[in-house]
Design a protein around this motif. Structure first.
Motif, PDB file in Angstrom:
ATOM      1  N   GLY A 138     -38.862 -36.871  94.971  1.00  0.00           N
ATOM      2  CA  GLY A 138     -38.783 -36.260  93.476  1.00  0.00           C
ATOM      3  C   GLY A 138     -37.868 -35.149  92.965  1.00  0.00           C
ATOM      4  N   PRO A 139     -37.799 -34.845  91.995  1.00  0.00           N
ATOM      5  CA  PRO A 139     -36.663 -33.964  91.481  1.00  0.00           C
ATOM      6  C   PRO A 139     -36.652 -32.576  92.115  1.00  0.00           C
ATOM      7  CG  PRO A 139     -38.328 -33.939  90.099  1.00  0.00           C
ATOM      8  CD  PRO A 139     -38.925 -34.894  91.122  1.00  0.00           C
ATOM      9  N   GLU A 140     -37.906 -32.178  92.809  1.00  0.00           N
ATOM     10  CA  GLU A 140     -37.857 -30.580  93.494  1.00  0.00           C
ATOM     11  C   GLU A 140     -37.966 -30.759  94.980  1.00  0.00           C
ATOM     12  OE1 GLU A 140     -40.154 -28.697  89.797  1.00  0.00           O
ATOM     13  OE2 GLU A 140     -41.517 -29.772  91.496  1.00  0.00           O
ATOM     14  N   GLU A 141     -37.942 -31.894  95.539  1.00  0.00           N
ATOM     15  CA  GLU A 141     -38.207 -31.930  97.181  1.00  0.00           C
ATOM     16  C   GLU A 141     -36.865 -31.934  97.784  1.00  0.00           C
ATOM     17  OE1 GLU A 141     -41.585 -35.159  98.012  1.00  0.00           O
ATOM     18  OE2 GLU A 141     -40.857 -35.852  96.135  1.00  0.00           O
ATOM     19  N   LEU A 142     -37.088 -31.642  98.947  1.00  0.00           N
ATOM     20  CA  LEU A 142     -35.919 -31.435  99.946  1.00  0.00           C
ATOM     21  C   LEU A 142     -35.212 -32.806 100.324  1.00  0.00           C
ATOM     22  CD1 LEU A 142     -37.625 -29.202 102.506  1.00  0.00           C
ATOM     23  CD2 LEU A 142     -35.770 -28.520 100.636  1.00  0.00           C
ATOM     24  N   ILE A 143     -33.940 -32.795 100.188  1.00  0.00           N
ATOM     25  CA  ILE A 143     -32.966 -33.942 100.665  1.00  0.00           C
ATOM     26  C   ILE A 143     -32.981 -33.735 102.199  1.00  0.00           C
ATOM     27  CG2 ILE A 143     -30.885 -35.150 100.697  1.00  0.00           C
ATOM     28  CD1 ILE A 143     -30.618 -33.812  97.770  1.00  0.00           C
ATOM     29  N   GLU A 144     -33.566 -34.873 102.843  1.00  0.00           N
ATOM     30  CA  GLU A 144     -33.382 -34.731 104.325  1.00  0.00           C
ATOM     31  C   GLU A 144     -32.206 -35.406 104.708  1.00  0.00           C
ATOM     32  OE1 GLU A 144     -37.073 -36.257 105.881  1.00  0.00           O
ATOM     33  OE2 GLU A 144     -38.353 -35.210 105.157  1.00  0.00           O
ATOM     34  N   LYS A 145     -31.521 -34.257 105.638  1.00  0.00           N
ATOM     35  CA  LYS A 145     -30.379 -34.782 106.244  1.00  0.00           C
ATOM     36  C   LYS A 145     -30.415 -34.905 107.939  1.00  0.00           C
ATOM     37  CE  LYS A 145     -25.705 -33.011 107.082  1.00  0.00           C
ATOM     38  NZ  LYS A 145     -25.938 -32.854 108.696  1.00  0.00           N
ATOM     39  N   PRO A 146     -30.298 -36.271 108.192  1.00  0.00           N
ATOM     40  CA  PRO A 146     -30.640 -36.323 109.648  1.00  0.00           C
ATOM     41  C   PRO A 146     -29.435 -35.564 110.140  1.00  0.00           C
ATOM     42  CG  PRO A 146     -30.678 -38.453 108.737  1.00  0.00           C
ATOM     43  CD  PRO A 146     -30.284 -37.639 107.730  1.00  0.00           C
ATOM     44  N   ALA A 147     -29.771 -34.866 111.567  1.00  0.00           N
ATOM     45  CA  ALA A 147     -28.767 -34.242 112.318  1.00  0.00           C
ATOM     46  C   ALA A 147     -27.465 -34.876 112.897  1.00  0.00           C
ATOM     47  CB  ALA A 147     -29.422 -33.617 113.577  1.00  0.00           C
ATOM     48  N   PHE A 148     -27.628 -36.348 113.023  1.00  0.00           N
ATOM     49  CA  PHE A 148     -26.548 -37.262 113.293  1.00  0.00           C
ATOM     50  C   PHE A 148     -25.829 -37.331 112.080  1.00  0.00           C
ATOM     51  CE2 PHE A 148     -29.984 -40.151 112.611  1.00  0.00           C
ATOM     52  CZ  PHE A 148     -29.537 -40.888 111.583  1.00  0.00           C
ATOM     53  N   VAL A 149     -26.121 -37.185 111.020  1.00  0.00           N
ATOM     54  CA  VAL A 149     -25.205 -37.344 109.633  1.00  0.00           C
ATOM     55  C   VAL A 149     -24.232 -36.118 109.749  1.00  0.00           C
ATOM     56  CG1 VAL A 149     -25.080 -37.581 107.204  1.00  0.00           C
ATOM     57  CG2 VAL A 149     -26.787 -39.162 108.820  1.00  0.00           C
ATOM     58  N   GLN A 150     -23.055 -36.573 109.381  1.00  0.00           N
ATOM     59  CA  GLN A 150     -22.017 -35.307 109.374  1.00  0.00           C
ATOM     60  C   GLN A 150     -21.271 -35.207 108.023  1.00  0.00           C
ATOM     61  OE1 GLN A 150     -21.594 -33.252 111.763  1.00  0.00           O
ATOM     62  NE2 GLN A 150     -23.289 -34.621 112.836  1.00  0.00           N
ATOM     63  N   LYS A 151     -21.324 -36.392 107.391  1.00  0.00           N
ATOM     64  CA  LYS A 151     -20.783 -36.649 106.272  1.00  0.00           C
ATOM     65  C   LYS A 151     -21.684 -36.982 104.940  1.00  0.00           C
ATOM     66  CE  LYS A 151     -16.182 -37.591 108.300  1.00  0.00           C
ATOM     67  NZ  LYS A 151     -15.226 -38.718 108.314  1.00  0.00           N
ATOM     68  N   LEU A 152     -22.594 -36.125 104.566  1.00  0.00           N
ATOM     69  CA  LEU A 152     -23.531 -36.480 103.447  1.00  0.00           C
ATOM     70  C   LEU A 152     -22.878 -35.961 102.073  1.00  0.00           C
ATOM     71  CD1 LEU A 152     -26.511 -37.483 103.069  1.00  0.00           C
ATOM     72  CD2 LEU A 152     -27.268 -35.224 103.219  1.00  0.00           C
ATOM     73  N   ASP A 153     -23.075 -36.912 101.060  1.00  0.00           N
ATOM     74  CA  ASP A 153     -22.186 -36.695  99.848  1.00  0.00           C
ATOM     75  C   ASP A 153     -23.541 -36.952  98.754  1.00  0.00           C
ATOM     76  OD1 ASP A 153     -20.217 -36.214  98.228  1.00  0.00           O
ATOM     77  OD2 ASP A 153     -19.197 -38.111  99.035  1.00  0.00           O
ATOM     78  N   TYR A 154     -23.197 -36.338  97.621  1.00  0.00           N
ATOM     79  CA  TYR A 154     -23.895 -36.339  96.346  1.00  0.00           C
ATOM     80  C   TYR A 154     -23.191 -37.516  95.538  1.00  0.00           C
ATOM     81  CZ  TYR A 154     -20.045 -33.421  95.178  1.00  0.00           C
ATOM     82  OH  TYR A 154     -18.690 -32.923  95.168  1.00  0.00           O
ATOM     83  N   GLU A 155     -24.157 -38.251  94.579  1.00  0.00           N
ATOM     84  CA  GLU A 155     -23.444 -38.917  93.537  1.00  0.00           C
ATOM     85  C   GLU A 155     -24.458 -38.815  92.347  1.00  0.00           C
ATOM     86  OE1 GLU A 155     -21.673 -42.768  94.492  1.00  0.00           O
ATOM     87  OE2 GLU A 155     -22.248 -42.353  96.562  1.00  0.00           O
ATOM     88  N   ALA A 156     -24.077 -38.441  91.152  1.00  0.00           N
ATOM     89  CA  ALA A 156     -24.862 -38.302  90.014  1.00  0.00           C
ATOM     90  C   ALA A 156     -24.905 -39.330  89.229  1.00  0.00           C
ATOM     91  CB  ALA A 156     -24.487 -37.014  89.174  1.00  0.00           C
TER      92      ALA A 156
END
Length: 312
Positions: A138-156
């Motif tokens: 949802g629009p207020e929830e936490l984006i979960e980033k796995p610890a093994f992911v080093q390059k997490l990017d956003y895209e509107a």
């Protein structure tokens, strides 16, 4: 109407469909029941579970039919006292408005400047890939980033919600098949995405893709082909463009996709992201634990999500 999925804070239970009214959230099914009873349509009111589902997972599967059923509810709420089924915005949590789409179809490299920053040519045909419902939050929830992911990017991304079954649709009629529009943030694990020619593994991680804050019905979005799209990381503007810059506009996308597969009510089409993503910066700037990612689209709304690193 701004159709949304909500839960009252502190009261566990399933999310319910609601709509925005004067900065408050009104329970959609209950308001619809009252409208029917005010018009002495008790039979319709008693059939609310079938005609106007309160369950967000079911609501949009009914497509245009259910939206037509509820259009007069907003007017009813404006003209009548509905405070006992209305909640202050601060007292509710918003969930993703379309939690169980049959398909989440994404379009890559659909802005020329974004294709350029990714060192790619402008495609001759839409670049399609998929997400699945496990990724949606949802629009207020936490984006979960796995610890093994080093390059997490956003895209509107402007995201279209399909309102009726579409197969081999002509672009001149394509907009008639859209129930409404919402905001998507196509969070992408670039290190996973780029390690194979197929992008899927970097695109559909659990609880990684915010969608919301609501679905604005298509009758209230007068020109989806010219909406400003912006993203921010920790308040810093990163992306700024308009949907007029789409290489393949929404009518073309619906024509093209519906020639390949049948679109169903509740399906989502994420139409692509502008330039300004983290991977395109010099040096690249990916999001980390505790970063705040904000996405805005004019006439649709704004959503803000915090990134949290998952230790396992």
């Amino acid at each position: 109407m701004k159709l949304l999925s909500y839960q009252i804070k502190g009261y566990p239970g399933p999310a319910r469909m609601g709509f925005m009214h004067d900065e408050n959230i009104v329970d959609l099914q209950e308001a619809w029941k009252r409208l029917q009873r005010s018009e002495l349509n008790d039979e319709l009111a008693n059939a609310a579970d079938r005609l106007v589902p309160a369950d967000p997972a079911t609501f949009f599967l009914n497509g245009h039919h259910v939206i037509e059923q509820v259009k007069d509810v907003k007017k009813y709420a404006e003209a009548n006292h509905v405070k006992d089924i209305s909640f202050n915005r601060a007292d509710v949590d918003l969930s993703t408005p379309v939690p169980s789409p049959g398909k989440v179809i994404c379009v890559g490299k659909n802005y020329a400047a974004h294709a350029a920053e990714m060192d790619s040519s402008v495609p001759d045909y839409p670049v399609l890939f998929a997400k699945f419902a496990n990724a949606l939050i949802g629009p207020e929830e936490l984006i979960e980033k796995p610890a093994f992911v080093q390059k997490l990017d956003y895209e509107a991304e402007l995201t279209a919600v399909i309102g009726k079954e579409a197969t081999h649709v002509n672009r001149d009629e394509a907009l008639d098949y859209i129930a409404g529009y919402t905001i998507g943030n196509d969070m992408s694990a670039r290190d996973l995405q780029k390690r194979t020619p197929q992008w899927l593994q970097g695109k559909t991680l659990d609880r990684s893709t915010p969608v919301g804050p609501w679905v604005v019905t298509s009758d209230e979005v007068h020109d989806a082909g010219n909406l400003a799209v912006r993203s921010y990381v920790n308040g810093e503007l990163r992306q700024s463009a308009t949907t007029e810059q789409l290489i393949f506009d929404i009518p073309f996308l619906i024509e093209f996709i519906s020639s390949l597969m049948t679109l169903k009510p509740g399906d989502l089409i994420m139409t692509g992201t502008p330039n300004g993503v983290g991977m395109g910066m010099n040096p690249p700037q990916f999001v980390e634990d505790d970063d705040i990612v904000t996405v805005e689209i004019d006439n649709i709304g704004r959503m803000e999500n915090k990134v949290t690193e998952m230790k396992k």
